[in-house]
Design a protein around this motif. Structure first.
Motif, PDB file in Angstrom:
ATOM      1  N   GLY A  33       0.520  -1.660  -0.091  1.00  0.00           N
ATOM      2  CA  GLY A  33      -0.002   0.216  -0.265  1.00  0.00           C
ATOM      3  C   GLY A  33       0.241   1.301   0.296  1.00  0.00           C
ATOM      4  O   GLY A  33       0.044   2.335  -0.018  1.00  0.00           O
ATOM      5  N   GLY A  34       2.538   1.418   0.196  1.00  0.00           N
ATOM      6  CA  GLY A  34       3.024   2.511   0.127  1.00  0.00           C
ATOM      7  C   GLY A  34       2.347   3.283   1.560  1.00  0.00           C
ATOM      8  O   GLY A  34       3.513   4.349   1.890  1.00  0.00           O
ATOM      9  N   ILE A  72      -6.338 -14.881   4.714  1.00  0.00           N
ATOM     10  CA  ILE A  72      -6.041 -13.757   4.362  1.00  0.00           C
ATOM     11  C   ILE A  72      -4.547 -13.044   3.406  1.00  0.00           C
ATOM     12  O   ILE A  72      -3.886 -13.337   3.439  1.00  0.00           O
ATOM     13  CB  ILE A  72      -6.296 -12.331   5.514  1.00  0.00           C
ATOM     14  N   GLY A  73      -5.025 -12.246   2.449  1.00  0.00           N
ATOM     15  CA  GLY A  73      -3.873 -12.666   1.574  1.00  0.00           C
ATOM     16  C   GLY A  73      -3.132 -10.956   1.987  1.00  0.00           C
ATOM     17  O   GLY A  73      -3.867 -10.128   2.147  1.00  0.00           O
ATOM     18  N   ALA A  74      -2.199 -11.220   1.564  1.00  0.00           N
ATOM     19  CA  ALA A  74      -1.917 -10.386   1.719  1.00  0.00           C
ATOM     20  C   ALA A  74      -1.638  -8.877   2.027  1.00  0.00           C
ATOM     21  O   ALA A  74      -1.280  -7.695   2.140  1.00  0.00           O
ATOM     22  CB  ALA A  74       0.084 -10.375   1.565  1.00  0.00           C
ATOM     23  N   LEU A  75      -2.862  -8.893   0.284  1.00  0.00           N
ATOM     24  CA  LEU A  75      -2.764  -7.645   0.311  1.00  0.00           C
ATOM     25  C   LEU A  75      -4.193  -7.008  -0.063  1.00  0.00           C
ATOM     26  O   LEU A  75      -4.666  -6.257  -0.521  1.00  0.00           O
ATOM     27  CB  LEU A  75      -2.496  -7.280  -1.544  1.00  0.00           C
ATOM     28  N   THR A  76      -4.620  -7.845   0.975  1.00  0.00           N
ATOM     29  CA  THR A  76      -6.192  -7.344   1.086  1.00  0.00           C
ATOM     30  C   THR A  76      -5.691  -6.120   2.131  1.00  0.00           C
ATOM     31  O   THR A  76      -5.321  -6.108   3.208  1.00  0.00           O
ATOM     32  CB  THR A  76      -6.296  -8.200   2.279  1.00  0.00           C
ATOM     33  N   PRO A  77      -6.909  -5.055   1.839  1.00  0.00           N
ATOM     34  CA  PRO A  77      -6.611  -3.655   2.401  1.00  0.00           C
ATOM     35  C   PRO A  77      -7.158  -3.481   3.770  1.00  0.00           C
ATOM     36  O   PRO A  77      -8.626  -4.498   4.289  1.00  0.00           O
ATOM     37  CB  PRO A  77      -6.867  -3.068   1.822  1.00  0.00           C
ATOM     38  N   THR A 107      -1.991  -2.037   3.529  1.00  0.00           N
ATOM     39  CA  THR A 107      -2.621  -3.880   3.629  1.00  0.00           C
ATOM     40  C   THR A 107      -2.620  -4.406   4.504  1.00  0.00           C
ATOM     41  O   THR A 107      -1.718  -3.968   5.692  1.00  0.00           O
ATOM     42  CB  THR A 107      -1.744  -4.260   2.745  1.00  0.00           C
ATOM     43  N   ILE A 108      -3.043  -5.358   4.809  1.00  0.00           N
ATOM     44  CA  ILE A 108      -2.779  -6.165   6.090  1.00  0.00           C
ATOM     45  C   ILE A 108      -1.763  -6.749   5.916  1.00  0.00           C
ATOM     46  O   ILE A 108       0.015  -7.123   7.187  1.00  0.00           O
ATOM     47  CB  ILE A 108      -3.760  -7.265   6.303  1.00  0.00           C
ATOM     48  N   GLY A 109      -0.582  -7.226   4.796  1.00  0.00           N
ATOM     49  CA  GLY A 109       0.628  -7.709   4.797  1.00  0.00           C
ATOM     50  C   GLY A 109       1.382  -7.103   5.249  1.00  0.00           C
ATOM     51  O   GLY A 109       2.414  -7.373   6.082  1.00  0.00           O
ATOM     52  N   GLY A 110       1.785  -5.852   4.333  1.00  0.00           N
ATOM     53  CA  GLY A 110       2.318  -4.833   4.696  1.00  0.00           C
ATOM     54  C   GLY A 110       2.555  -4.241   5.988  1.00  0.00           C
ATOM     55  O   GLY A 110       4.008  -3.887   6.673  1.00  0.00           O
ATOM     56  N   SER A 111       1.392  -3.740   6.994  1.00  0.00           N
ATOM     57  CA  SER A 111       1.348  -3.806   8.407  1.00  0.00           C
ATOM     58  C   SER A 111       2.077  -4.710   9.525  1.00  0.00           C
ATOM     59  O   SER A 111       3.345  -4.481  10.368  1.00  0.00           O
ATOM     60  CB  SER A 111      -0.116  -3.434   9.095  1.00  0.00           C
ATOM     61  N   LEU A 112       1.867  -6.409   8.584  1.00  0.00           N
ATOM     62  CA  LEU A 112       2.533  -6.898   9.520  1.00  0.00           C
ATOM     63  C   LEU A 112       3.735  -7.189   9.569  1.00  0.00           C
ATOM     64  O   LEU A 112       4.883  -7.822  10.082  1.00  0.00           O
ATOM     65  CB  LEU A 112       1.819  -8.577   9.384  1.00  0.00           C
ATOM     66  N   ALA A 113       4.815  -6.927   8.163  1.00  0.00           N
ATOM     67  CA  ALA A 113       6.220  -7.023   8.007  1.00  0.00           C
ATOM     68  C   ALA A 113       6.511  -6.300   8.608  1.00  0.00           C
ATOM     69  O   ALA A 113       8.073  -6.140   8.932  1.00  0.00           O
ATOM     70  CB  ALA A 113       5.513  -6.963   6.289  1.00  0.00           C
ATOM     71  N   HIS A 114       6.011  -4.833   8.161  1.00  0.00           N
ATOM     72  CA  HIS A 114       6.469  -3.681   8.561  1.00  0.00           C
ATOM     73  C   HIS A 114       7.024  -3.940  10.345  1.00  0.00           C
ATOM     74  O   HIS A 114       7.603  -3.478  10.800  1.00  0.00           O
ATOM     75  CB  HIS A 114       5.711  -2.263   8.403  1.00  0.00           C
ATOM     76  N   GLY A 115       6.165  -4.035  11.501  1.00  0.00           N
ATOM     77  CA  GLY A 115       6.615  -4.642  12.267  1.00  0.00           C
ATOM     78  C   GLY A 115       5.990  -3.496  13.373  1.00  0.00           C
ATOM     79  O   GLY A 115       7.145  -3.588  14.188  1.00  0.00           O
TER      80      GLY A 115
END
Ligand SMILES: Cc1cc2nc3c(=O)[nH]c(=O)nc-3n(C[C@H](O)[C@H](O)[C@H](O)COP(=O)(O)OP(=O)(O)OC[C@H]3O[C@@H](n4cnc5c(N)ncnc54)[C@H](O)[C@@H]3O)c2cc1C
Length: 281
Positions: A33-34, A72-77, A107-115
């Motif tokens: 999502g940036g 839940i797919g990682a790119l799910t907003p 996205t959920i994936g971005g949030s979790l990967a970012h930490g």
């Protein structure tokens, strides 16, 4: 406010994204999502020389019920999570993230990967005892929530790995509560608390409490959980247990709240989240 120069690629497939990441080494970064990465780049706190945008990769978006849980797919907003009430406390937490623009892009994936320890979704993954799938050049691996968050902005996601999916047990029949405290309604949490409670005829059979922004990673309030397990689902039990919410935490003070104020917030919000989860509010 202008990022350092970088190259940009938007591959069509996951394999191509992983190949580009691998070739780029530490200089390459995934773009979802940036909404965390681009602010860091504008402040030049991150200066990747290659952005690998996931937006064209198919199959990384969506919420699906499967085998007693959710995939839940990682790119799910965040906005999709917010509009999926069956996800329980995850939907509640997603709905408190920033404003509609951030929820539509982040996205959920971005949030979790970012930490980020102030982010809303990591503590929810922790109390759901969920996991994530990571895919890299060597194949796929699953990482449990308890192993994912390692330190401030550091997660178990390798530099050449893509977080592809999030798995969350459904917790059917559990009550849930989410309480977030911030100065303005769309700000990051000073502290937030997520709680899920399983009741059996008036007693608390099981309970999990997650703390956001009470340390460099999301935390479980284990003392609260132990104090409440097996107790009546009453206001008295909850008040007593919530008083232990800050036990074992060492939150850093910041511009918005001192460490002591955060501990106070943890106790108050834990009480409210538990009351909500057992239906006392
Ligand atoms: C004004 C504002 C307010 C905000 N308020 C909140 C808030 O209150 N609560 C909250 O929780 N969040 C908040 N956020 C953050 C928002 O939720 C972000 O969108 C989210 O944290 C990151 O998701 P993203 O998809 O934007 O990731 P990106 O910014 O694209 O990426 C973030 C990092 O994760 C990596 N990454 C992204 N996707 C993957 C993947 N699939 N696999 C591996 N690595 C990946 C990137 O390389 C980068 O390092 C806010 C953001 C803004 C701009």
């Amino acid at each position: 406010m202008i990022p350092a120069p970088f190259d940009y690629a938007a591959p069509d497939t996951l394999d191509e994204a992983i190949r580009l990441l691998n070739e780029g080494g530490d200089e390459a970064k995934l773009l979802a999502g940036g909404h965390s990465l681009l602010p860091l780049m504008k402040l030049r706190l991150a200066t990747p020389s290659l952005l690998v945008d996931l937006r064209k990769v198919q199959g990384l978006d969506g919420v699906e019920r499967s085998n007693g849980g959710w995939r839940i797919g990682a790119l799910t907003p965040h906005a999709t999570l917010e509009r999926s009430p069956d996800l329980g406390v995850l939907a509640r937490a997603a709905g408190t993230i920033a404003d509609p623009q951030v929820r539509n892009r982040g996205t959920i994936g971005g949030s979790l990967a970012h930490g980020d320890p102030a982010a809303d979704l990591p503590a929810v993954l922790l109390i759901a005892e969920g996991s994530v799938t990571l895919r890299g050049p060597g194949g796929e691996r699953t990482v449990a929530a308890g192993e994912l968050f390692q330190d401030y902005l550091q997660t178990a996601v390798g530099a050449d790995e893509v977080l592809t999916e999030v798995q969350i047990p459904a917790l059917d029949g559990w009550g849930s509560g989410y309480q977030k405290f911030n100065r303005r309604s769309e700000d990051w949490a000073m502290v937030a608390v997520a709680a899920v409670v399983k009741r059996v005829s008036g007693d608390i059979e099981d309970v999990r409490v997650g703390l956001t922004n009470m340390g460099s990673v999301p935390l479980r309030a284990r003392a609260v959980e132990e104090a409440l397990r097996g107790q009546p689902a009453s206001a008295e039990s909850i008040v007593g247990a919530a008083a232990q919410a800050a036990e074992g935490t060492d939150p850093p003070g910041d511009l918005n709240a001192s460490a002591e104020y955060k501990r106070h917030l943890a106790r108050v919000l834990t009480k409210r989240a538990l009351e909500e989860a057992v239906g006392l509010t």
